[in-house]
Motif scaffolding. Structure first.
Motif, PDB file in Angstrom:
ATOM      1  N   MET A  20      30.478 -12.434   2.989  1.00  0.00           N
ATOM      2  CA  MET A  20      30.860 -13.724   2.490  1.00  0.00           C
ATOM      3  C   MET A  20      29.688 -14.680   2.681  1.00  0.00           C
ATOM      4  N   LYS A  21      29.249 -15.301   1.609  1.00  0.00           N
ATOM      5  CA  LYS A  21      28.147 -16.243   1.692  1.00  0.00           C
ATOM      6  C   LYS A  21      28.610 -17.528   2.361  1.00  0.00           C
ATOM      7  N   VAL A  22      27.812 -17.982   3.344  1.00  0.00           N
ATOM      8  CA  VAL A  22      28.174 -19.177   4.096  1.00  0.00           C
ATOM      9  C   VAL A  22      26.996 -20.134   4.202  1.00  0.00           C
ATOM     10  N   SER A  23      27.307 -21.363   4.579  1.00  0.00           N
ATOM     11  CA  SER A  23      26.303 -22.361   4.917  1.00  0.00           C
ATOM     12  C   SER A  23      26.839 -23.188   6.064  1.00  0.00           C
ATOM     13  N   ILE A  24      25.946 -23.909   6.733  1.00  0.00           N
ATOM     14  CA  ILE A  24      26.347 -24.778   7.837  1.00  0.00           C
ATOM     15  C   ILE A  24      25.687 -26.131   7.637  1.00  0.00           C
ATOM     16  N   ALA A  25      26.481 -27.186   7.813  1.00  0.00           N
ATOM     17  CA  ALA A  25      25.973 -28.554   7.801  1.00  0.00           C
ATOM     18  C   ALA A  25      26.828 -29.362   8.769  1.00  0.00           C
ATOM     19  N   ASP A  26      26.192 -30.096   9.671  1.00  0.00           N
ATOM     20  CA  ASP A  26      26.898 -30.943  10.643  1.00  0.00           C
ATOM     21  C   ASP A  26      27.959 -30.170  11.430  1.00  0.00           C
ATOM     22  N   ASP A  27      27.611 -28.981  11.887  1.00  0.00           N
ATOM     23  CA  ASP A  27      28.519 -28.118  12.667  1.00  0.00           C
ATOM     24  C   ASP A  27      29.801 -27.745  11.916  1.00  0.00           C
ATOM     25  N   ILE A  28      29.726 -27.725  10.598  1.00  0.00           N
ATOM     26  CA  ILE A  28      30.826 -27.251   9.767  1.00  0.00           C
ATOM     27  C   ILE A  28      30.317 -26.025   9.005  1.00  0.00           C
ATOM     28  N   LEU A  29      30.960 -24.886   9.223  1.00  0.00           N
ATOM     29  CA  LEU A  29      30.621 -23.673   8.487  1.00  0.00           C
ATOM     30  C   LEU A  29      31.456 -23.644   7.216  1.00  0.00           C
ATOM     31  N   SER A  30      30.813 -23.410   6.088  1.00  0.00           N
ATOM     32  CA  SER A  30      31.518 -23.335   4.804  1.00  0.00           C
ATOM     33  C   SER A  30      31.387 -21.937   4.234  1.00  0.00           C
ATOM     34  N   ILE A  31      32.520 -21.352   3.853  1.00  0.00           N
ATOM     35  CA  ILE A  31      32.518 -20.076   3.140  1.00  0.00           C
ATOM     36  C   ILE A  31      32.569 -20.407   1.660  1.00  0.00           C
ATOM     37  N   HIS A  32      31.627 -19.865   0.899  1.00  0.00           N
ATOM     38  CA  HIS A  32      31.534 -20.122  -0.532  1.00  0.00           C
ATOM     39  C   HIS A  32      32.842 -19.749  -1.219  1.00  0.00           C
ATOM     40  N   HIS A  33      33.299 -20.598  -2.120  1.00  0.00           N
ATOM     41  CA  HIS A  33      34.624 -20.405  -2.742  1.00  0.00           C
ATOM     42  C   HIS A  33      34.778 -19.058  -3.447  1.00  0.00           C
ATOM     43  N   GLU A  34      33.693 -18.498  -3.965  1.00  0.00           N
ATOM     44  CA  GLU A  34      33.797 -17.193  -4.633  1.00  0.00           C
ATOM     45  C   GLU A  34      34.007 -16.053  -3.644  1.00  0.00           C
ATOM     46  N   ASP A  35      33.739 -16.301  -2.359  1.00  0.00           N
ATOM     47  CA  ASP A  35      33.873 -15.268  -1.336  1.00  0.00           C
ATOM     48  C   ASP A  35      35.115 -15.438  -0.467  1.00  0.00           C
ATOM     49  N   VAL A  36      35.861 -16.511  -0.688  1.00  0.00           N
ATOM     50  CA  VAL A  36      37.108 -16.726   0.055  1.00  0.00           C
ATOM     51  C   VAL A  36      38.094 -15.624  -0.332  1.00  0.00           C
ATOM     52  N   PRO A  37      38.776 -15.016   0.644  1.00  0.00           N
ATOM     53  CA  PRO A  37      39.723 -13.954   0.290  1.00  0.00           C
ATOM     54  C   PRO A  37      40.873 -14.530  -0.549  1.00  0.00           C
ATOM     55  N   PRO A  38      41.236 -13.858  -1.618  1.00  0.00           N
ATOM     56  CA  PRO A  38      42.319 -14.372  -2.465  1.00  0.00           C
ATOM     57  C   PRO A  38      43.695 -14.009  -1.921  1.00  0.00           C
ATOM     58  N   TYR A  39      44.654 -14.870  -2.190  1.00  0.00           N
ATOM     59  CA  TYR A  39      46.048 -14.556  -1.916  1.00  0.00           C
ATOM     60  C   TYR A  39      46.651 -14.043  -3.220  1.00  0.00           C
ATOM     61  N   LYS A  40      47.320 -12.903  -3.158  1.00  0.00           N
ATOM     62  CA  LYS A  40      47.948 -12.346  -4.357  1.00  0.00           C
ATOM     63  C   LYS A  40      49.407 -12.061  -4.059  1.00  0.00           C
ATOM     64  N   LYS A  41      50.282 -12.785  -4.737  1.00  0.00           N
ATOM     65  CA  LYS A  41      51.711 -12.559  -4.566  1.00  0.00           C
ATOM     66  C   LYS A  41      52.001 -11.103  -4.932  1.00  0.00           C
ATOM     67  N   GLY A  42      52.635 -10.397  -4.036  1.00  0.00           N
ATOM     68  CA  GLY A  42      52.910  -8.981  -4.256  1.00  0.00           C
ATOM     69  C   GLY A  42      51.706  -8.097  -3.992  1.00  0.00           C
ATOM     70  N   GLY A  43      50.632  -8.675  -3.463  1.00  0.00           N
ATOM     71  CA  GLY A  43      49.424  -7.904  -3.180  1.00  0.00           C
ATOM     72  C   GLY A  43      49.484  -7.221  -1.830  1.00  0.00           C
ATOM     73  N   SER A  44      48.358  -6.699  -1.411  1.00  0.00           N
ATOM     74  CA  SER A  44      48.235  -5.986  -0.146  1.00  0.00           C
ATOM     75  C   SER A  44      48.634  -6.878   1.029  1.00  0.00           C
ATOM     76  N   VAL A  45      49.450  -6.336   1.912  1.00  0.00           N
ATOM     77  CA  VAL A  45      49.868  -7.077   3.098  1.00  0.00           C
ATOM     78  C   VAL A  45      48.652  -7.416   3.965  1.00  0.00           C
ATOM     79  N   VAL A  46      47.725  -6.476   4.118  1.00  0.00           N
ATOM     80  CA  VAL A  46      46.538  -6.703   4.944  1.00  0.00           C
ATOM     81  C   VAL A  46      45.706  -7.837   4.360  1.00  0.00           C
ATOM     82  N   ARG A  47      45.444  -7.798   3.061  1.00  0.00           N
ATOM     83  CA  ARG A  47      44.623  -8.845   2.439  1.00  0.00           C
ATOM     84  C   ARG A  47      45.299 -10.205   2.486  1.00  0.00           C
TER      85      ARG A  47
END
Length: 97
Positions: A1-28
């Motif tokens: 997951m691509k990340v950056s840090i600014a002012d002690d805030i870590l940001s995960i790039h929106h394209e790398d955020v894990p998706p929620y899928k209704k009816g999807g994998s319980v683990v994911r």
């Protein structure tokens, strides 16, 4: 997951955020909710932000899901640009791009 840090805030790039899928994998979906629960800001379709105070919890979540074997490394490893120093709290779950 691509990340950056600014002012002690870590940001995960929106394209790398894990998706929620209704009816999807319980683990994911559990992974999605675990990360979202410790994020200080997690807008739909935007970058997710994590305060420095939760970085240890973030590391523990990432390690736990890595060790489960259900998710690939690219889904559980934080990828930093080579111009940023990886914080000590996140070194076990991080690499450089």
């Amino acid at each position: 997951m691509k990340v950056s840090i600014a002012d002690d805030i870590l940001s995960i790039h929106h394209e790398d955020v894990p998706p929620y899928k209704k009816g999807g994998s319980v683990v994911r979906n559990t992974y999605f909710w675990a990360l979202k629960s410790i994020a200080c800001y997690a807008p739909k379709g935007g970058d997710w932000e994590f305060d420095a105070v939760v970085w240890v919890a973030l590391k523990r979540i990432l390690l736990s899901f890595q060790q489960s074997g259900y998710l690939r490394d690219r889904e559980t490893v934080l990828e930093f640009p080579d111009v940023l120093l990886i914080p000590e709290e996140l070194r076990a779950v991080s690499s450089y791009l």
